[in-house]
Design an enzyme around this catalytic site. Structure first.
Site, mmCIF file in Angstrom:
data_model
loop_
_atom_site.group_PDB
_atom_site.id
_atom_site.type_symbol
_atom_site.label_atom_id
_atom_site.label_comp_id
_atom_site.label_asym_id
_atom_site.label_seq_id
_atom_site.Cartn_x
_atom_site.Cartn_y
_atom_site.Cartn_z
ATOM 1 N N ASN A 166 -10.276 -0.272 -0.833
ATOM 2 C CA ASN A 166 -8.827 -0.176 -0.614
ATOM 3 C C ASN A 166 -8.106 -0.622 -1.884
ATOM 4 O OD1 ASN A 166 -6.151 -0.464 0.104
ATOM 5 N ND2 ASN A 166 -6.554 -1.482 2.057
ATOM 6 N N CYS A 175 0.818 -1.230 0.000
ATOM 7 C CA CYS A 175 0.000 0.000 0.000
ATOM 8 C C CYS A 175 0.843 1.269 0.000
ATOM 9 C CB CYS A 175 -0.945 0.011 1.193
ATOM 10 S SG CYS A 175 -2.101 -1.357 1.169
ATOM 11 N N HIS A 207 -4.064 7.286 2.949
ATOM 12 C CA HIS A 207 -4.323 5.971 2.358
ATOM 13 C C HIS A 207 -5.768 5.592 2.675
ATOM 14 C CE1 HIS A 207 -4.031 1.934 1.083
ATOM 15 N NE2 HIS A 207 -3.920 1.388 2.276
HETATM 16 O O1 UT7 Z 1 -4.219 -1.268 3.339
HETATM 17 C C1 UT7 Z 1 -3.396 -1.986 4.192
HETATM 18 C C2 UT7 Z 1 -3.781 -1.822 5.570
HETATM 19 N N1 UT7 Z 1 -5.010 -2.515 5.852
HETATM 20 C C3 UT7 Z 1 -5.779 -2.045 6.771
HETATM 21 O O2 UT7 Z 1 -5.485 -0.996 7.278
HETATM 22 C C4 UT7 Z 1 -6.982 -2.842 7.225
HETATM 23 C C5 UT7 Z 1 -7.056 -2.787 8.715
HETATM 24 N N2 UT7 Z 1 -8.136 -3.521 9.297
HETATM 25 C C6 UT7 Z 1 -9.450 -3.172 9.162
HETATM 26 O O3 UT7 Z 1 -9.778 -2.279 8.432
HETATM 27 C C7 UT7 Z 1 -10.458 -3.882 10.011
HETATM 28 O O4 UT7 Z 1 -9.798 -4.650 11.004
HETATM 29 C C8 UT7 Z 1 -11.413 -4.806 9.218
HETATM 30 C C9 UT7 Z 1 -12.376 -3.953 8.386
HETATM 31 C C10 UT7 Z 1 -10.629 -5.718 8.330
HETATM 32 C C11 UT7 Z 1 -12.268 -5.640 10.163
HETATM 33 O O5 UT7 Z 1 -12.991 -4.803 11.060
HETATM 34 P P1 UT7 Z 1 -12.988 -5.115 12.619
HETATM 35 O O6 UT7 Z 1 -13.866 -4.136 13.240
HETATM 36 O O7 UT7 Z 1 -11.545 -5.167 13.059
HETATM 37 O O8 UT7 Z 1 -13.687 -6.524 12.667
HETATM 38 P P2 UT7 Z 1 -13.113 -7.898 13.262
HETATM 39 O O9 UT7 Z 1 -12.087 -8.473 12.360
HETATM 40 O O10 UT7 Z 1 -12.773 -7.706 14.711
HETATM 41 O O11 UT7 Z 1 -14.417 -8.816 13.182
HETATM 42 C C12 UT7 Z 1 -15.593 -8.518 13.941
HETATM 43 C C13 UT7 Z 1 -16.682 -9.513 13.569
HETATM 44 C C14 UT7 Z 1 -16.212 -10.957 13.574
HETATM 45 O O12 UT7 Z 1 -17.275 -11.750 14.053
HETATM 46 P P3 UT7 Z 1 -17.294 -12.255 15.576
HETATM 47 O O13 UT7 Z 1 -16.033 -13.047 15.769
HETATM 48 O O14 UT7 Z 1 -17.319 -10.995 16.425
HETATM 49 O O15 UT7 Z 1 -18.546 -13.055 15.655
HETATM 50 C C15 UT7 Z 1 -15.996 -11.269 12.111
HETATM 51 O O16 UT7 Z 1 -16.168 -12.628 11.807
HETATM 52 O O17 UT7 Z 1 -17.134 -9.237 12.227
HETATM 53 C C16 UT7 Z 1 -17.090 -10.449 11.466
HETATM 54 N N3 UT7 Z 1 -16.832 -10.102 10.069
HETATM 55 C C17 UT7 Z 1 -17.807 -9.805 9.199
HETATM 56 N N4 UT7 Z 1 -19.133 -9.770 9.319
HETATM 57 C C18 UT7 Z 1 -19.849 -9.417 8.238
HETATM 58 C C19 UT7 Z 1 -15.621 -9.980 9.463
HETATM 59 N N5 UT7 Z 1 -15.818 -9.606 8.177
HETATM 60 C C20 UT7 Z 1 -17.157 -9.502 8.002
HETATM 61 C C21 UT7 Z 1 -17.954 -9.134 6.895
HETATM 62 N N6 UT7 Z 1 -19.287 -9.105 7.069
HETATM 63 N N7 UT7 Z 1 -17.440 -8.811 5.706
#
Ligand code: UT7
Length: 317
Positions: A274, A113, A244
């Protein structure tokens, strides 16, 4: 003292738009979850047969048109991408063949990125050193090709696009300062395999999103503070932050820590998703072409991604 400045910007998005509602039909996800957790509403996806270099060529030609330059005027090509057409030759070389400026140096940087931030910083140094007059710094990606479309934790995030800037020599600093960093200790928090390491055969993007999120906010805040301190300015001096575009919550958290109102932050993540190396030059070009960013504005660019790699730049547009 010789400096470089941005002569013009250009960008390109493939025609096909994939909305959150389209993703609802493919995955166990919802428009509400994607909007609330990422800010993304839609993203562009390359057509079958459309390559990273195809997208970059459109972006570069748009930048050259805006600068009133011909492809033959370009004497350096630096191509940031993490989704190259081939292992080799690099995308810079493939693009050079299309533009027709044969013989000029052309290479790619694979810093995920942060690819555009690295390309911009290197191009600036070539122009300052008098080794290039018109240098292209490009960020272009077809991340849809390395996305696991059955993995909801990544499929809703990544997308395709390209952005480019043309640098030219200047009497006063256009690229005021650039600051690059990397910490390979975090490589396995965000990577894509399929290279020559046979123990990592899958090309699918693998990410520990939560860990990346926290480190991204802290690192980007420090990166911006480093750039402000190096130039002895405070956030209020900035006309625009062009961050970004990974996640609206990361952008908002960074702006909040710097006490920068969101009205002075260019956000395209809702429409672009992204796009990795393409995200900053796409957002910059959007800011310029929408009339928000004007000549003379003081702008801070920043990116963070796989590696980890990160970087920021202060520019006077
Ligand atoms: O460009 C390079 C750098 N990249 C980044 O900066 C990305 C950084 N990370 C993020 O943007 C976020 O961590 C994400 C958007 C990837 C995820 O968001 P989060 O708030 O950190 O969610 P999480 O991974 O903690 O997941 C929360 C819940 C989980 O369910 P449980 O375990 O709480 O039941 C996931 O399974 O959300 C669930 N989940 C989804 N639910 C519906 C994960 N992806 C999805 C989805 N739809 N697409």
């Amino acid at each position: 003292m010789r400096y470089s400045r941005i002569a013009a910007t250009g960008s390109y998005l493939p025609a096909k738009v994939l909305t959150n509602f389209d993703l609802e039909k493919m995955l166990n996800t919802s428009d509400q979850w994607i909007r609330e957790r990422t800010g993304i509403e839609r993203r562009h996806i390359a057509a079958d047969g459309e390559t990273t270099v195809d997208l970059a060529e459109h972006a570069v030609r748009a930048a050259l048109d805006a600068a009133g330059c011909r492809p033959e005027d370009v004497d350096l090509i630096i191509f940031g991408t993490t989704t190259p057409n081939l292992f080799f030759p690099n995308c810079g070389v493939l693009l050079q063949a299309r533009l027709g400026c044969r013989g000029v140096p052309a290479f790619s940087v694979e810093t995920a990125c942060s690819g555009f931030m690295y390309a911009l910083s290197i191009a600036d140094k070539f122009v300052r050193a008098g080794e290039a007059k018109r240098a292209l710094a490009i960020g272009a990606e077809t991340l849809s090709r390395i996305t696991d479309w059955t993995d909801r934790s990544t499929a809703v995030l990544f997308a395709d696009g390209a952005g480019a800037v043309l640098l030219e020599p200047a009497e006063a600093p256009g690229i005021v300062s650039t600051h690059l960093h990397a910490d390979g200790g975090y490589w396995d928090l965000l990577y894509s395999g399929g290279g020559t390491d046979l123990s990592k055969p899958s090309r699918a993007i693998t990410m520990k999103g939560n860990d990346v999120f926290k480190i991204a906010v802290n690192t980007l805040t420090k990166s911006i503070e480093e750039t402000l301190a190096a130039n002895r300015i405070v956030p209020a001096a900035l006309d625009w932050l062009v961050p970004h575009q990974a996640n609206l919550r990361i952008i908002q958290a960074t702006a909040r820590r710097l006490d920068l109102p969101m009205e002075r932050v260019i956000t395209t993540v809702q429409d672009h998703g992204n796009t990795s190396a393409a995200s900053v030059p796409l957002a910059l070009d959007f800011g310029v072409r929408s009339g928000k960013i004007r000549r003379g504005d003081l702008i801070l660019l920043e990116a963070f991604g796989g590696g980890f790699t990160w970087g920021s730049a202060l520019i006077r547009y």
